[in-house]
Design a protein around this motif. Structure first.
Motif, short mmCIF file in Angstrom:
data_model
loop_
_atom_site.label_atom_id
_atom_site.label_comp_id
_atom_site.label_asym_id
_atom_site.label_seq_id
_atom_site.Cartn_x
_atom_site.Cartn_y
_atom_site.Cartn_z
N LEU A 65 26.72 -64.72 -22.33
CA LEU A 65 25.60 -65.62 -22.62
C LEU A 65 24.45 -65.43 -21.64
O LEU A 65 23.29 -65.43 -22.02
N PHE A 66 24.77 -65.26 -20.34
CA PHE A 66 23.67 -65.27 -19.37
C PHE A 66 23.03 -63.90 -19.15
O PHE A 66 21.92 -63.81 -18.62
N THR A 67 23.69 -62.81 -19.55
CA THR A 67 23.18 -61.47 -19.22
C THR A 67 21.73 -61.25 -19.65
O THR A 67 20.92 -60.73 -18.86
N PRO A 68 21.31 -61.62 -20.87
CA PRO A 68 19.91 -61.36 -21.23
C PRO A 68 18.90 -62.12 -20.37
O PRO A 68 17.73 -61.73 -20.30
N PHE A 69 19.33 -63.20 -19.73
CA PHE A 69 18.41 -64.02 -18.94
C PHE A 69 18.26 -63.54 -17.50
O PHE A 69 17.39 -64.02 -16.78
N ARG A 70 19.10 -62.61 -17.08
CA ARG A 70 19.06 -62.18 -15.68
C ARG A 70 18.03 -61.07 -15.45
O ARG A 70 17.71 -60.74 -14.32
N TYR A 71 17.54 -60.48 -16.53
CA TYR A 71 16.63 -59.35 -16.40
C TYR A 71 15.23 -59.67 -16.94
O TYR A 71 15.09 -60.41 -17.92
N THR A 72 14.22 -59.10 -16.31
CA THR A 72 12.89 -59.00 -16.91
C THR A 72 12.67 -57.52 -17.21
O THR A 72 12.84 -56.68 -16.33
N SER A 73 12.35 -57.21 -18.43
CA SER A 73 12.28 -55.82 -18.86
C SER A 73 10.84 -55.34 -18.96
O SER A 73 9.95 -56.11 -19.36
N PRO A 74 10.59 -54.06 -18.62
CA PRO A 74 9.26 -53.50 -18.84
C PRO A 74 8.98 -53.21 -20.31
O PRO A 74 7.86 -52.88 -20.69
N TRP A 75 10.04 -53.33 -21.15
CA TRP A 75 9.89 -53.04 -22.58
C TRP A 75 9.78 -54.35 -23.37
O TRP A 75 10.51 -55.30 -23.10
N PRO A 76 8.91 -54.41 -24.36
CA PRO A 76 8.76 -55.64 -25.14
C PRO A 76 9.87 -55.78 -26.18
O PRO A 76 10.56 -54.82 -26.52
N SER A 77 10.03 -56.99 -26.69
CA SER A 77 10.85 -57.24 -27.87
C SER A 77 10.03 -58.14 -28.79
O SER A 77 8.90 -58.51 -28.47
N ARG A 78 10.59 -58.52 -29.91
CA ARG A 78 9.78 -59.24 -30.91
C ARG A 78 9.17 -60.53 -30.35
O ARG A 78 8.02 -60.85 -30.63
N PHE A 79 9.91 -61.27 -29.55
CA PHE A 79 9.41 -62.55 -29.04
C PHE A 79 9.30 -62.56 -27.51
O PHE A 79 9.35 -63.62 -26.90
#
Length: 231
Positions: A65-79
């Protein structure tokens, strides 16, 4: 901007069970480098310590659950624009998750010069989570009038601007429901607040195998067989 800020008032409390798929290669990768289970465990601990810490609001949560929230990515996503806080993407059913994974696996495959004439096998974990919080539903009025905008397969600018406004409104929108651009009739959800997610008491989890070539992507789990032609 194809929408009015007054439309944000349409956000309402909602509860949904959602599916998400993640690649399940990390333990296989570390096992190749370790000579014993003890060494593998140490390697896993070193890798975990090198990663960014989860945000405080995700403390104690399941790593799925928490893994996507731990990173800020240089790549965009839809939202999410590059560099913005993480977002958790899920869908109502496993078939829609598979369609989304198939598209992005194929994109990665075609963008990799050394892979285009090959085939790549990967293993993915599909799991279910429960969202409960303030949701903005783009499949309902007035947002549904701009259906083509939210489903645009390439241009995410309007979706990203909406997400930024939805996060900033008071109280902040915790998730946005939208229609999949990769599967007709598939419904997706992007969650911004980890506190609105939890694993159901009955942890539903599946292992899917994915085969990617330049013509198509195949995903299978038990008796489920899904083929996505890309050429």
């Amino acid at each position: 901007m194809p929408w009015s800020r007054d439309w944000l008032a349409a956000a309402a409390p909602q509860r949904r069970d959602l599916w998400r798929g993640v690649e399940a290669q990390h333990r296989v990768a570390t096992m190749k480098l370790a000579d014993s289970l003890h060494d593998q465990e140490l390697l896993e601990q070193l890798l975990e310590a090198s990663k960014p810490k989860p945000p405080p609001e995700a403390a104690g949560m399941d790593y799925l659950l928490f893994t996507p929230f731990r990173y800020t990515s240089p790549w965009p996503s839809r939202f999410r624009r590059p560099g913005e806080p993480g977002a958790w993407y899920g869908a109502d059913d496993a078939a829609t998750v598979a369609a989304e994974i198939a598209y992005w696996r194929w994109r990665f495959f075609m963008d990799s010069d050394g892979l285009r004439e090959e085939q790549v096998l990967t293993e993915h974990t599909f799991f279910q989570a429960r969202f409960e919080g303030l949701e903005l539903d783009l499949t309902a009025a007035p947002w549904a009038a701009e259906r083509a905008t939210w489903r645009d397969p390439q241009n995410y600018a309007a979706c990203q601007e909406l997400a930024r406004a939805a996060r900033a409104v008071a109280p902040p929108v915790q998730a946005i429901r939208y229609e999949s651009a990769r599967r007709e009739g598939g419904w997706c959800e992007v969650v911004f607040d980890p506190r609105s997610l939890r694993r159901p008491r009955q942890h539903l989890q599946q292992t899917w195998t994915c085969k990617t070539t330049k013509q198509r992507v195949l995903l299978s789990h038990d008796t489920d067989r899904l083929q996505f032609d890309m050429a």
